[in-house]
Write a protein that holds these residues in place. Structure first.
Motif, PDB file in Angstrom:
ATOM      1  N   SER A   1      10.873   0.552  -7.680  1.00  0.00           N
ATOM      2  CA  SER A   1      12.011   0.536  -6.750  1.00  0.00           C
ATOM      3  C   SER A   1      11.763   1.409  -5.526  1.00  0.00           C
ATOM      4  CB  SER A   1      13.287   0.999  -7.465  1.00  0.00           C
ATOM      5  OG  SER A   1      13.132   2.301  -7.990  1.00  0.00           O
ATOM      6  N   ASP A   2      10.892   2.396  -5.652  1.00  0.00           N
ATOM      7  CA  ASP A   2      10.554   3.242  -4.502  1.00  0.00           C
ATOM      8  C   ASP A   2       9.824   2.457  -3.427  1.00  0.00           C
ATOM      9  OD1 ASP A   2      11.675   5.478  -5.748  1.00  0.00           O
ATOM     10  OD2 ASP A   2       9.785   6.039  -6.701  1.00  0.00           O
ATOM     11  N   LEU A   3       9.213   1.344  -3.828  1.00  0.00           N
ATOM     12  CA  LEU A   3       8.512   0.471  -2.889  1.00  0.00           C
ATOM     13  C   LEU A   3       9.303  -0.820  -2.645  1.00  0.00           C
ATOM     14  CD1 LEU A   3       6.233   2.410  -4.012  1.00  0.00           C
ATOM     15  CD2 LEU A   3       4.638   0.553  -3.503  1.00  0.00           C
ATOM     16  N   ASP A   4      10.579  -0.789  -2.999  1.00  0.00           N
ATOM     17  CA  ASP A   4      11.470  -1.947  -2.842  1.00  0.00           C
ATOM     18  C   ASP A   4      10.991  -3.165  -3.627  1.00  0.00           C
ATOM     19  OD1 ASP A   4      13.211  -0.565  -1.079  1.00  0.00           O
ATOM     20  OD2 ASP A   4      11.828  -0.934   0.576  1.00  0.00           O
ATOM     21  N   LEU A   5      10.403  -2.904  -4.788  1.00  0.00           N
ATOM     22  CA  LEU A   5       9.936  -3.987  -5.649  1.00  0.00           C
ATOM     23  C   LEU A   5      10.969  -4.289  -6.726  1.00  0.00           C
ATOM     24  CD1 LEU A   5       6.233  -2.866  -6.140  1.00  0.00           C
ATOM     25  CD2 LEU A   5       6.978  -4.944  -4.983  1.00  0.00           C
ATOM     26  N   LYS A   6      11.131  -5.580  -7.016  1.00  0.00           N
ATOM     27  CA  LYS A   6      11.991  -5.990  -8.122  1.00  0.00           C
ATOM     28  C   LYS A   6      11.153  -5.960  -9.394  1.00  0.00           C
ATOM     29  CE  LYS A   6      14.522  -9.164  -5.100  1.00  0.00           C
ATOM     30  NZ  LYS A   6      14.829 -10.599  -4.829  1.00  0.00           N
ATOM     31  N   SER A   7      11.653  -5.277 -10.406  1.00  0.00           N
ATOM     32  CA  SER A   7      10.861  -5.165 -11.628  1.00  0.00           C
ATOM     33  C   SER A   7      11.754  -4.881 -12.825  1.00  0.00           C
ATOM     34  CB  SER A   7       9.835  -4.033 -11.494  1.00  0.00           C
ATOM     35  OG  SER A   7      10.474  -2.771 -11.528  1.00  0.00           O
ATOM     36  N   THR A   8      11.180  -5.062 -13.995  1.00  0.00           N
ATOM     37  CA  THR A   8      11.826  -4.648 -15.236  1.00  0.00           C
ATOM     38  C   THR A   8      10.861  -3.761 -16.009  1.00  0.00           C
ATOM     39  OG1 THR A   8      11.037  -6.654 -16.363  1.00  0.00           O
ATOM     40  CG2 THR A   8      13.254  -6.715 -15.410  1.00  0.00           C
ATOM     41  N   ASP A   9      11.395  -2.740 -16.667  1.00  0.00           N
ATOM     42  CA  ASP A   9      10.578  -1.895 -17.528  1.00  0.00           C
ATOM     43  C   ASP A   9      10.283  -2.651 -18.818  1.00  0.00           C
ATOM     44  OD1 ASP A   9      10.990  -0.030 -15.582  1.00  0.00           O
ATOM     45  OD2 ASP A   9      12.250   1.303 -16.788  1.00  0.00           O
TER      46      ASP A   9
ATOM     47  N   TRP B   1       7.055  -5.020 -15.275  1.00  0.00           N
ATOM     48  CA  TRP B   1       6.847  -6.417 -14.895  1.00  0.00           C
ATOM     49  C   TRP B   1       7.407  -6.539 -13.484  1.00  0.00           C
ATOM     50  CZ3 TRP B   1       7.323 -11.043 -18.705  1.00  0.00           C
ATOM     51  CH2 TRP B   1       7.063 -12.247 -18.031  1.00  0.00           C
ATOM     52  N   VAL B   2       6.509  -6.640 -12.518  1.00  0.00           N
ATOM     53  CA  VAL B   2       6.915  -6.709 -11.112  1.00  0.00           C
ATOM     54  C   VAL B   2       7.063  -8.164 -10.710  1.00  0.00           C
ATOM     55  CG1 VAL B   2       6.289  -6.151  -8.732  1.00  0.00           C
ATOM     56  CG2 VAL B   2       5.795  -4.519 -10.572  1.00  0.00           C
ATOM     57  N   LYS B   3       8.234  -8.522 -10.212  1.00  0.00           N
ATOM     58  CA  LYS B   3       8.534  -9.895  -9.841  1.00  0.00           C
ATOM     59  C   LYS B   3       7.994 -10.203  -8.441  1.00  0.00           C
ATOM     60  CE  LYS B   3      10.893 -10.191 -13.657  1.00  0.00           C
ATOM     61  NZ  LYS B   3      10.425 -10.992 -14.794  1.00  0.00           N
ATOM     62  N   SER B   4       7.859 -11.481  -8.170  1.00  0.00           N
ATOM     63  CA  SER B   4       7.409 -11.891  -6.841  1.00  0.00           C
ATOM     64  C   SER B   4       8.610 -12.226  -5.962  1.00  0.00           C
ATOM     65  CB  SER B   4       6.498 -13.120  -6.948  1.00  0.00           C
ATOM     66  OG  SER B   4       7.285 -14.274  -7.191  1.00  0.00           O
ATOM     67  N   ASP B   5       8.345 -12.386  -4.679  1.00  0.00           N
ATOM     68  CA  ASP B   5       9.401 -12.763  -3.749  1.00  0.00           C
ATOM     69  C   ASP B   5       9.704 -14.255  -3.825  1.00  0.00           C
ATOM     70  OD1 ASP B   5       9.557 -10.162  -2.911  1.00  0.00           O
ATOM     71  OD2 ASP B   5       8.226 -10.441  -1.191  1.00  0.00           O
TER      72      ASP B   5
ATOM     73  N   CYS C   1      -3.445   5.179 -14.423  1.00  0.00           N
ATOM     74  CA  CYS C   1      -2.092   4.875 -14.898  1.00  0.00           C
ATOM     75  C   CYS C   1      -1.542   3.673 -14.137  1.00  0.00           C
ATOM     76  CB  CYS C   1      -1.164   6.076 -14.729  1.00  0.00           C
ATOM     77  SG  CYS C   1      -0.891   6.594 -13.021  1.00  0.00           S
ATOM     78  N   LYS C   2      -0.464   3.131 -14.639  1.00  0.00           N
ATOM     79  CA  LYS C   2       0.127   1.915 -14.070  1.00  0.00           C
ATOM     80  C   LYS C   2       0.568   2.103 -12.626  1.00  0.00           C
ATOM     81  CE  LYS C   2       4.630   2.946 -16.251  1.00  0.00           C
ATOM     82  NZ  LYS C   2       4.178   4.258 -16.797  1.00  0.00           N
ATOM     83  N   GLU C   3       1.021   3.302 -12.279  1.00  0.00           N
ATOM     84  CA  GLU C   3       1.533   3.540 -10.923  1.00  0.00           C
ATOM     85  C   GLU C   3       0.455   3.380  -9.852  1.00  0.00           C
ATOM     86  OE1 GLU C   3       4.316   5.269 -13.793  1.00  0.00           O
ATOM     87  OE2 GLU C   3       2.149   5.591 -13.512  1.00  0.00           O
ATOM     88  N   HIS C   4      -0.800   3.511 -10.242  1.00  0.00           N
ATOM     89  CA  HIS C   4      -1.883   3.350  -9.271  1.00  0.00           C
ATOM     90  C   HIS C   4      -1.952   1.929  -8.714  1.00  0.00           C
ATOM     91  CE1 HIS C   4      -4.210   7.011 -11.091  1.00  0.00           C
ATOM     92  NE2 HIS C   4      -3.219   7.376 -10.303  1.00  0.00           N
ATOM     93  N   PHE C   5      -1.284   0.983  -9.380  1.00  0.00           N
ATOM     94  CA  PHE C   5      -1.334  -0.412  -8.948  1.00  0.00           C
ATOM     95  C   PHE C   5      -0.089  -0.846  -8.167  1.00  0.00           C
ATOM     96  CE2 PHE C   5      -4.342  -1.142 -12.627  1.00  0.00           C
ATOM     97  CZ  PHE C   5      -5.420  -1.507 -11.839  1.00  0.00           C
ATOM     98  N   LEU C   6       0.833   0.048  -7.911  1.00  0.00           N
ATOM     99  CA  LEU C   6       2.097  -0.370  -7.293  1.00  0.00           C
ATOM    100  C   LEU C   6       1.893  -0.979  -5.901  1.00  0.00           C
ATOM    101  CD1 LEU C   6       4.565   2.417  -8.443  1.00  0.00           C
ATOM    102  CD2 LEU C   6       4.656  -0.027  -9.006  1.00  0.00           C
ATOM    103  N   ASN C   7       1.030  -0.391  -5.093  1.00  0.00           N
ATOM    104  CA  ASN C   7       0.798  -0.951  -3.761  1.00  0.00           C
ATOM    105  C   ASN C   7       0.161  -2.336  -3.849  1.00  0.00           C
ATOM    106  OD1 ASN C   7       1.817   1.129  -2.049  1.00  0.00           O
ATOM    107  ND2 ASN C   7       0.015   2.366  -2.510  1.00  0.00           N
ATOM    108  N   LEU C   8      -0.761  -2.515  -4.795  1.00  0.00           N
ATOM    109  CA  LEU C   8      -1.364  -3.829  -4.999  1.00  0.00           C
ATOM    110  C   LEU C   8      -0.304  -4.824  -5.464  1.00  0.00           C
ATOM    111  CD1 LEU C   8      -3.684  -5.820  -5.261  1.00  0.00           C
ATOM    112  CD2 LEU C   8      -4.261  -4.782  -7.474  1.00  0.00           C
ATOM    113  N   SER C   9       0.568  -4.393  -6.369  1.00  0.00           N
ATOM    114  CA  SER C   9       1.645  -5.265  -6.840  1.00  0.00           C
ATOM    115  C   SER C   9       2.538  -5.713  -5.689  1.00  0.00           C
ATOM    116  CB  SER C   9       2.500  -4.538  -7.884  1.00  0.00           C
ATOM    117  OG  SER C   9       1.842  -4.479  -9.116  1.00  0.00           O
ATOM    118  N   LYS C  10       2.775  -4.822  -4.769  1.00  0.00           N
ATOM    119  CA  LYS C  10       3.609  -5.154  -3.604  1.00  0.00           C
ATOM    120  C   LYS C  10       2.961  -6.268  -2.778  1.00  0.00           C
ATOM    121  CE  LYS C  10       6.120  -2.985   0.227  1.00  0.00           C
ATOM    122  NZ  LYS C  10       7.463  -3.230  -0.295  1.00  0.00           N
ATOM    123  N   GLU C  11       1.639  -6.150  -2.570  1.00  0.00           N
ATOM    124  CA  GLU C  11       0.928  -7.179  -1.808  1.00  0.00           C
ATOM    125  C   GLU C  11       0.915  -8.501  -2.556  1.00  0.00           C
ATOM    126  OE1 GLU C  11      -0.101  -6.833   1.372  1.00  0.00           O
ATOM    127  OE2 GLU C  11       0.953  -4.925   1.145  1.00  0.00           O
ATOM    128  N   LEU C  12       0.714  -8.454  -3.859  1.00  0.00           N
ATOM    129  CA  LEU C  12       0.718  -9.680  -4.658  1.00  0.00           C
ATOM    130  C   LEU C  12       2.093 -10.334  -4.632  1.00  0.00           C
ATOM    131  CD1 LEU C  12      -1.341  -8.489  -7.775  1.00  0.00           C
ATOM    132  CD2 LEU C  12      -2.112 -10.054  -5.982  1.00  0.00           C
TER     133      LEU C  12
END
Length: 297
Positions: free
Chosen positions: A45-53, A68-72, A89-100
């Motif tokens: 959510s800090d990167l404005d991503l929609k996700s569920t834990d 589980w990061v959702k797509s637009d 750790c999983k947080e290292h991929f948040l920026n990549l998840s945002k691009e995906l």
């Protein structure tokens, strides 16, 4: 006098040998299977991503934690499991998840066993983690049975991804970055880097075998170079040509031995171990995007 010097020399050798054996059996094994835990204070959510834990109970009664990061997109192209390296750790991929996400691709970011917020005392470099991946896929299928699933791992995560591709053909494609050919070899390589190029193979073998006994796995079976010979799914392998942690030649060997007829090798010029995405830039990103889209069916 000569006898005294000889006796002292023998005693020194015995002391060094005994000390080395103690270190190899009771210290080094834990440095292999108990990486430092890292967990970043950031969430999707800090990167404005929609996700569920998500919390997934796997074998050994270990709970893995992730997002589980959702797509637009209303209808996502695919879902990619992102697998981090040793001590990651999983947080290292948040920026990549945002691009995906922007490209209509969902992603699952999990802390591997013994990493981040996930449970477990020991990591096994894919021996047990490939089974964990299968249970994560079981979970995905209960939520969306039709989505195409890929896997993307770097460093140790790449080795895990290779073994998971061999183990579970529900994974439709893989992206492998900067990984090794076998656990035996990479442990030996790292040992030499810590001892200024001096190889201590017997010490490595003792430490690794003991690590396997402690963590309950066979280190000799952690062999991505063997696994790739059985993988038929499309796979892209990328490696920096000046990687100082894991040799560039290992990437080439994995690609050469990969059974798949839909495979691509991407050498990243001037790329190291941790920066091939940055060094590769937009050209590298486009190659990966094209590969994902081509196989998200």
């Amino acid at each position: 006098m000569k006898k005294k010097i000889k006796l002292i020399f023998i005693l020194v050798i015995i002391i060094i040998g005994t000390g080395s054996l103690i270190v190899a059996k009771y210290v080094l094994p834990y440095s292999i299977i108990q990486p430092p835990r890292v967990s970043e204070k950031i969430k999707p959510s800090d990167l404005d991503l929609k996700s569920t834990d998500i919390n997934i109970l796997v074998k050994d009664s270990i709970t893995l934690k992730g997002y589980w990061v959702k797509s637009d997109a209303i209808s996502p192209r695919s879902l990619i499991l992102l697998v981090h390296g040793i001590g990651g750790c999983k947080e290292h991929f948040l920026n990549l998840s945002k691009e995906l996400s922007k490209k209509g691709i969902e992603s699952i970011l999990m802390d591997s066993r013994a990493h981040g917020e996930s449970e477990g005392l020991y990591c096994t470099y894919g021996s047990k983690e490939k089974e964990d991946i299968t249970q994560i896929i079981d979970f995905i299928k209960t939520k969306n049975d039709s989505i195409s699933i890929g896997i993307w791992g770097n460093s140790m995560g790449g080795a895990i991804a290779i073994q998971a591709l061999e183990h579970d053909n529900r994974i439709k494609f893989g992206i492998i970055e900067s990984t090794f050919t076998s656990l035996n070899q990479i442990v030996y390589d790292y040992q030499k880097s810590f001892t200024y190029g001096i190889g201590l193979k017997p010490i490595c073998n003792i430490a690794l075998n003991q690590a396997g006994k402690i963590a309950g796995f066979n280190p000799n079976q952690v062999s991505p170079i063997s696994s790739v010979k059985n993988i038929e799914q499309p796979v892209l392998i990328a490696h920096g040509d000046i990687d100082q942690n894991i040799k560039f030649d290992y990437g080439k060997s994995l690609f050469k031995n990969l059974k798949s007829t839909h495979k691509k090798f991407v050498p990243v010029k001037n790329g190291g171990h941790f920066n091939i995405g940055k060094i590769g830039g937009t050209e590298y990103a486009k190659i990966l995007e094209d590969f994902i889209i081509a196989h998200s069916k």
